[in-house]
Write a protein that holds these residues in place. Structure first.
Motif, PDB file in Angstrom:
ATOM      1  N   ASP A 242       8.750  45.994  47.776  1.00 20.12           N
ATOM      2  CA  ASP A 242       7.375  45.907  48.284  1.00 20.12           C
ATOM      3  C   ASP A 242       6.501  45.439  47.122  1.00 20.12           C
ATOM      4  O   ASP A 242       5.974  46.245  46.350  1.00 20.12           O
ATOM      5  CB  ASP A 242       6.933  47.284  48.789  1.00 20.12           C
ATOM      6  CG  ASP A 242       5.537  47.253  49.410  1.00 20.12           C
ATOM      7  OD1 ASP A 242       4.826  46.255  49.230  1.00 20.12           O
ATOM      8  OD2 ASP A 242       5.170  48.258  50.055  1.00 20.12           O
ATOM      9  N   GLU A 243       6.373  44.123  47.004  1.00 17.85           N
ATOM     10  CA  GLU A 243       5.712  43.585  45.814  1.00 17.85           C
ATOM     11  C   GLU A 243       4.227  43.915  45.775  1.00 17.85           C
ATOM     12  O   GLU A 243       3.650  44.068  44.690  1.00 17.85           O
ATOM     13  CB  GLU A 243       5.931  42.066  45.723  1.00 17.85           C
ATOM     14  CG  GLU A 243       5.501  41.511  44.386  1.00 17.85           C
ATOM     15  CD  GLU A 243       6.151  40.172  44.058  1.00 17.85           C
ATOM     16  OE1 GLU A 243       5.603  39.476  43.192  1.00 17.85           O
ATOM     17  OE2 GLU A 243       7.195  39.845  44.647  1.00 17.85           O
ATOM     18  N   ALA A 244       3.612  44.062  46.929  1.00 22.70           N
ATOM     19  CA  ALA A 244       2.193  44.416  46.942  1.00 22.70           C
ATOM     20  C   ALA A 244       1.995  45.802  46.321  1.00 22.70           C
ATOM     21  O   ALA A 244       1.094  46.008  45.502  1.00 22.70           O
ATOM     22  CB  ALA A 244       1.665  44.389  48.374  1.00 22.70           C
ATOM     23  N   ALA A 245       2.869  46.740  46.686  1.00 16.55           N
ATOM     24  CA  ALA A 245       2.792  48.087  46.120  1.00 16.55           C
ATOM     25  C   ALA A 245       3.130  48.053  44.638  1.00 16.55           C
ATOM     26  O   ALA A 245       2.530  48.781  43.831  1.00 16.55           O
ATOM     27  CB  ALA A 245       3.749  49.020  46.859  1.00 16.55           C
ATOM     28  N   LEU A 246       4.053  47.197  44.291  1.00 19.19           N
ATOM     29  CA  LEU A 246       4.454  47.075  42.884  1.00 19.19           C
ATOM     30  C   LEU A 246       3.296  46.536  42.053  1.00 19.19           C
ATOM     31  O   LEU A 246       3.030  47.014  40.945  1.00 19.19           O
ATOM     32  CB  LEU A 246       5.671  46.160  42.783  1.00 19.19           C
ATOM     33  CG  LEU A 246       6.405  46.111  41.448  1.00 19.19           C
ATOM     34  CD1 LEU A 246       6.896  47.497  41.047  1.00 19.19           C
ATOM     35  CD2 LEU A 246       7.583  45.146  41.548  1.00 19.19           C
ATOM     36  N   ARG A 247       2.557  45.568  42.586  1.00 15.62           N
ATOM     37  CA  ARG A 247       1.425  44.998  41.848  1.00 15.62           C
ATOM     38  C   ARG A 247       0.297  45.999  41.718  1.00 15.62           C
ATOM     39  O   ARG A 247      -0.441  45.986  40.732  1.00 15.62           O
ATOM     40  CB  ARG A 247       0.931  43.731  42.539  1.00 15.62           C
ATOM     41  CG  ARG A 247       1.935  42.595  42.474  1.00 15.62           C
ATOM     42  CD  ARG A 247       1.286  41.251  42.588  1.00 15.62           C
ATOM     43  NE  ARG A 247       0.474  40.950  41.408  1.00 15.62           N
ATOM     44  CZ  ARG A 247       0.052  39.722  41.091  1.00 15.62           C
ATOM     45  NH1 ARG A 247       0.374  38.696  41.852  1.00 15.62           N
ATOM     46  NH2 ARG A 247      -0.674  39.519  40.022  1.00 15.62           N
ATOM     47  N   ARG A 248       0.169  46.877  42.693  1.00 15.40           N
ATOM     48  CA  ARG A 248      -0.859  47.918  42.571  1.00 15.40           C
ATOM     49  C   ARG A 248      -0.553  48.839  41.398  1.00 15.40           C
ATOM     50  O   ARG A 248      -1.465  49.311  40.722  1.00 15.40           O
ATOM     51  CB  ARG A 248      -0.946  48.729  43.876  1.00 15.40           C
ATOM     52  CG  ARG A 248      -1.664  47.999  44.998  1.00 15.40           C
ATOM     53  CD  ARG A 248      -2.083  48.955  46.106  1.00 15.40           C
ATOM     54  NE  ARG A 248      -0.943  49.539  46.769  1.00 15.40           N
ATOM     55  CZ  ARG A 248      -0.325  48.995  47.809  1.00 15.40           C
ATOM     56  NH1 ARG A 248      -0.733  47.824  48.284  1.00 15.40           N
ATOM     57  NH2 ARG A 248       0.702  49.608  48.382  1.00 15.40           N
ATOM     58  N   GLU A 249       0.754  49.085  41.169  1.00 15.08           N
ATOM     59  CA  GLU A 249       1.126  49.911  40.016  1.00 15.08           C
ATOM     60  C   GLU A 249       0.754  49.226  38.715  1.00 15.08           C
ATOM     61  O   GLU A 249       0.389  49.886  37.743  1.00 15.08           O
ATOM     62  CB  GLU A 249       2.635  50.193  40.035  1.00 15.08           C
ATOM     63  CG  GLU A 249       3.118  50.984  41.234  1.00 15.08           C
ATOM     64  CD  GLU A 249       2.516  52.370  41.306  1.00 15.08           C
ATOM     65  OE1 GLU A 249       1.917  52.830  40.312  1.00 15.08           O
ATOM     66  OE2 GLU A 249       2.616  53.000  42.375  1.00 15.08           O
ATOM     67  N   ALA A 250       0.826  47.909  38.703  1.00 19.53           N
ATOM     68  CA  ALA A 250       0.469  47.172  37.487  1.00 19.53           C
ATOM     69  C   ALA A 250      -1.005  47.333  37.174  1.00 19.53           C
ATOM     70  O   ALA A 250      -1.416  47.249  36.010  1.00 19.53           O
ATOM     71  CB  ALA A 250       0.807  45.688  37.663  1.00 19.53           C
ATOM     72  N   GLY A 251      -1.828  47.594  38.197  1.00 22.49           N
ATOM     73  CA  GLY A 251      -3.258  47.743  37.981  1.00 22.49           C
ATOM     74  C   GLY A 251      -3.670  49.152  37.638  1.00 22.49           C
ATOM     75  O   GLY A 251      -4.815  49.398  37.265  1.00 22.49           O
ATOM     76  N   ARG A 252      -2.754  50.092  37.767  1.00 23.37           N
ATOM     77  CA  ARG A 252      -3.095  51.474  37.444  1.00 23.37           C
ATOM     78  C   ARG A 252      -3.036  51.698  35.943  1.00 23.37           C
ATOM     79  O   ARG A 252      -2.243  51.082  35.247  1.00 23.37           O
ATOM     80  CB  ARG A 252      -2.138  52.442  38.137  1.00 23.37           C
ATOM     81  CG  ARG A 252      -2.201  52.392  39.658  1.00 23.37           C
ATOM     82  CD  ARG A 252      -1.183  53.338  40.231  1.00 23.37           C
ATOM     83  NE  ARG A 252      -1.054  53.202  41.661  1.00 23.37           N
ATOM     84  CZ  ARG A 252      -1.781  53.856  42.554  1.00 23.37           C
ATOM     85  NH1 ARG A 252      -2.714  54.704  42.134  1.00 23.37           N
ATOM     86  NH2 ARG A 252      -1.608  53.684  43.850  1.00 23.37           N
ATOM     87  N   GLU A 253      -3.812  52.596  35.480  1.00 30.74           N
ATOM     88  CA  GLU A 253      -3.783  52.917  34.046  1.00 30.74           C
ATOM     89  C   GLU A 253      -3.031  54.198  33.837  1.00 30.74           C
ATOM     90  O   GLU A 253      -3.045  55.106  34.647  1.00 30.74           O
ATOM     91  CB  GLU A 253      -5.219  53.063  33.516  1.00 30.74           C
ATOM     92  CG  GLU A 253      -6.002  51.775  33.539  1.00 30.74           C
ATOM     93  CD  GLU A 253      -7.392  51.933  32.922  1.00 30.74           C
ATOM     94  OE1 GLU A 253      -7.671  53.067  32.451  1.00 30.74           O
ATOM     95  OE2 GLU A 253      -8.129  50.978  32.883  1.00 30.74           O
TER      96      GLU A 253
END
Length: 262
Positions: A242-253
């Protein structure tokens, strides 16, 4: 037995004893084959091994010749017998007449069963590797020479040699299995690391982001879902994540989230 014939049979026994660095190895089958060599080398009626594990578990293996009789005689040594005497002392039990042992009330159950199987004499040697005792090898014969002779002593030494080689074979296989297990674990760890690095590279290229940031996203995604990091990496490689969910993790600090397997 002609000397050259015995030498050939001894060589065959030693080669058989050394053949343990294989997959599908079964200790009982292996010891049965070694017992067969003992019967041929010593012109014995039967032979068998009593293998005693560290937890006290006992395993039996007998020669093909008079197999049932040999197993019966090994089972008859539950409380006492030549195998247990040799194992407990770490020393050979020299050839002894079954009739004499019976008259002396030595090994009552064993001697009764031996006479029922027409066994005249027996002797045993410890199955050992250095100071570690693994069990004993018991040989059953239909005849005994009168008195003690150098030939009798040589037979005992020959039997001990075969038992020592069998113990070495068992230990070598145990080390082989351990090495194969460690090698498999290392290979698995290496393969996992390769998949993770590949997934990092794919995400970094796809997102135009540093590889370290891609790794943080992978790790966070795995932790939040409590799944192995290696599995997430494989999903990235297979393009099923789920790349959308994966990219959201990239935006988390930071590394907030559940502590799942990584």
């Amino acid at each position: 037995m002609h000397r050259s014939t015995r030498e050939i049979r001894l060589a065959e026994a030693l080669v058989e004893s050394a053949d343990t660095l294989v997959d599908g190895f079964e200790a009982a089958h292996y010891l049965s084959r070694v017992a067969d060599h003992c019967v041929r080398l010593l012109a014995a009626r039967a032979a068998g091994f009593m293998l005693i594990n560290e937890d006290g578990t006992v395993s039996l293996a007998a020669s093909g010749a008079h197999r049932e009789a040999a197993l019966d005689l090994l089972r008859a040594q539950r409380g006492c017998g030549p195998c247990l005497d040799s194992y407990s002392s770490g020393r050979p039990v020299p050839p002894v007449s079954i009739g004499a042992a019976r008259a002396a009330a030595r090994w009552p159950e064993f001697t009764e069963r031996a006479l029922a199987h027409d066994i005249v004499g027996t002797f045993a040697v410890p199955l050992r590797r250095h100071e570690r005792l693994l069990g004993a090898l018991n040989v059953f014969v239909a005849t005994l020479p009168a008195g003690t002779s150098p030939e009798e002593a040589a037979e005992l030494r020959l039997t001990q040699l075969v038992a020592d080689c069998a113990a070495l074979g068992l230990q070598n296989h145990a080390v082989y299995v351990q090495c194969r297990t460690v090698a498999g674990q290392l290979q698995q760890a290496l393969s996992s690391r390769v998949r993770i690095e590949q997934a990092k590279g794919m995400l970094a290229e796809r997102w135009s982001t540093p590889a370290d940031d891609a790794f943080v996203a992978l790790r966070q995604y795995a932790r939040r879902r409590r799944v192995p990091l290696d599995r997430v990496a494989q999903e990235v490689i297979d393009r099923v994540v789920d790349e959308a969910a994966l990219r959201r993790e990239a935006g988390r600090e930071g590394d907030a989230g559940g502590q799942g397997p990584a």
